[in-house]
Design a protein around this motif. Structure first.
Motif, PDB file in Angstrom:
ATOM      1  N   ILE A  89       3.930   5.763  -5.697  1.00  0.00           N
ATOM      2  CA  ILE A  89       3.938   5.606  -7.249  1.00  0.00           C
ATOM      3  C   ILE A  89       2.786   6.591  -7.635  1.00  0.00           C
ATOM      4  CG2 ILE A  89       2.967   4.025  -9.106  1.00  0.00           C
ATOM      5  CD1 ILE A  89       4.520   1.549  -7.671  1.00  0.00           C
ATOM      6  N   PHE A  90       1.474   6.600  -6.740  1.00  0.00           N
ATOM      7  CA  PHE A  90       0.414   7.398  -7.160  1.00  0.00           C
ATOM      8  C   PHE A  90       0.918   8.887  -7.137  1.00  0.00           C
ATOM      9  CE2 PHE A  90      -2.810  10.617  -5.845  1.00  0.00           C
ATOM     10  CZ  PHE A  90      -3.738  10.231  -6.842  1.00  0.00           C
ATOM     11  N   THR A  91       1.781   9.197  -6.217  1.00  0.00           N
ATOM     12  CA  THR A  91       1.986  10.798  -6.083  1.00  0.00           C
ATOM     13  C   THR A  91       3.164  11.085  -6.980  1.00  0.00           C
ATOM     14  OG1 THR A  91       3.779  10.286  -4.038  1.00  0.00           O
ATOM     15  CG2 THR A  91       1.543  10.965  -3.489  1.00  0.00           C
ATOM     16  N   SER A  92       3.972  10.218  -7.423  1.00  0.00           N
ATOM     17  CA  SER A  92       4.974  10.494  -8.413  1.00  0.00           C
ATOM     18  C   SER A  92       4.364  10.467  -9.794  1.00  0.00           C
ATOM     19  CB  SER A  92       5.995   9.346  -8.319  1.00  0.00           C
ATOM     20  OG  SER A  92       6.797   9.270  -7.133  1.00  0.00           O
ATOM     21  N   ARG A 139       0.842  -1.277   0.072  1.00  0.00           N
ATOM     22  CA  ARG A 139      -0.052  -0.026   0.137  1.00  0.00           C
ATOM     23  C   ARG A 139       0.731   1.293   0.084  1.00  0.00           C
ATOM     24  NH1 ARG A 139      -2.900  -2.818   3.984  1.00  0.00           N
ATOM     25  NH2 ARG A 139      -1.860  -1.526   5.363  1.00  0.00           N
ATOM     26  N   VAL A 140       2.049   1.203   0.713  1.00  0.00           N
ATOM     27  CA  VAL A 140       2.811   2.360   0.875  1.00  0.00           C
ATOM     28  C   VAL A 140       3.527   2.613  -0.347  1.00  0.00           C
ATOM     29  CG1 VAL A 140       4.933   3.470   1.992  1.00  0.00           C
ATOM     30  CG2 VAL A 140       3.004   2.140   3.353  1.00  0.00           C
ATOM     31  N   VAL A 141       4.104   1.750  -1.006  1.00  0.00           N
ATOM     32  CA  VAL A 141       4.774   1.861  -2.306  1.00  0.00           C
ATOM     33  C   VAL A 141       3.689   2.505  -3.720  1.00  0.00           C
ATOM     34  CG1 VAL A 141       5.931   0.719  -4.183  1.00  0.00           C
ATOM     35  CG2 VAL A 141       6.615   0.148  -1.913  1.00  0.00           C
ATOM     36  N   ALA A 150       3.930  17.012  -4.594  1.00  0.00           N
ATOM     37  CA  ALA A 150       3.839  15.814  -4.937  1.00  0.00           C
ATOM     38  C   ALA A 150       5.049  14.961  -5.154  1.00  0.00           C
ATOM     39  CB  ALA A 150       3.114  15.582  -6.441  1.00  0.00           C
ATOM     40  N   THR A 151       6.132  15.592  -5.782  1.00  0.00           N
ATOM     41  CA  THR A 151       7.358  14.689  -5.994  1.00  0.00           C
ATOM     42  C   THR A 151       7.971  14.549  -4.367  1.00  0.00           C
ATOM     43  OG1 THR A 151       7.754  15.793  -8.061  1.00  0.00           O
ATOM     44  CG2 THR A 151       9.741  14.782  -7.164  1.00  0.00           C
ATOM     45  N   ALA A 152       8.058  15.807  -3.696  1.00  0.00           N
ATOM     46  CA  ALA A 152       8.527  15.429  -2.372  1.00  0.00           C
ATOM     47  C   ALA A 152       7.901  14.494  -1.681  1.00  0.00           C
ATOM     48  CB  ALA A 152       8.696  16.833  -1.570  1.00  0.00           C
TER      49      ALA A 152
END
Length: 164
Positions: A87-90, A81-83, A128-130
């Protein structure tokens, strides 16, 4: 008589060159995000593979071994879930950066002033990147914590009979 230039130097062409120069930095950022997403996807694949290898063992296990395997697969589920969130935010950051580049060219072609919108979208992309990096850091900490070697293994000394 002077030879005519193949590309006449017009203000529009000079402005277009500036827009292209402005768009290069976000495009490099997209390339970096792509590399980061590749790392995240690889990590996710390894976690999923580990979880799939545990599933049959859980069904066959009993007692303390079963409890240990359940704890491990719950941790793997949490890490998945964390990964996925990283991925979603990136990907969100990549989409926002793409919109920034599109708006840079759109402003040039239409004459509309998108400066404030471009700045806000770029700020959102950096957030979002951070966030993606911070979430990934959290996942690596979870992974490190879950693979700690137990003291019963580290302190284990073989019996004299075991060595023969």
């Amino acid at each position: 008589m002077a030879t005519p230039s193949l590309l006449p130097h017009t203000p529009a062409l000079a402005q277009l060159a500036q827009i292209i120069q402005l768009a290069v930095a976000p495009v490099f950022l997209l390339a970096g995000l792509g590399a980061f997403l590749n790392v995240c996807a690889g990590r996710l694949a390894r976690i999923v593979d580990r979880a799939r290898r545990l599933e049959p063992r859980i069904l066959e296990s009993r007692g303390q071994e079963h409890d240990r395997l359940i704890r491990e697969i719950r941790m793997l589920d949490r890490r998945i879930r964390v990964v996925n969130t990283a991925i979603f935010t990136s990907v969100l950051a990549a989409v926002l950066i793409s919109i920034v580049v599109i708006l840079l060219f759109g402003a040039f072609l239409t004459g509309y002033r998108f400066g404030t919108l471009i700045a806000l979208l770029f700020i959102a992309a950096m957030i979002a990147t951070a966030s993606g990096f911070a979430i990934f850091l959290h996942e690596t900490r979870l992974g490190t914590r879950s693979v700690r070697i137990g003291s019963h293994i580290l302190d284990h000394e073989p019996d004299e009979d075991e060595g023969r």
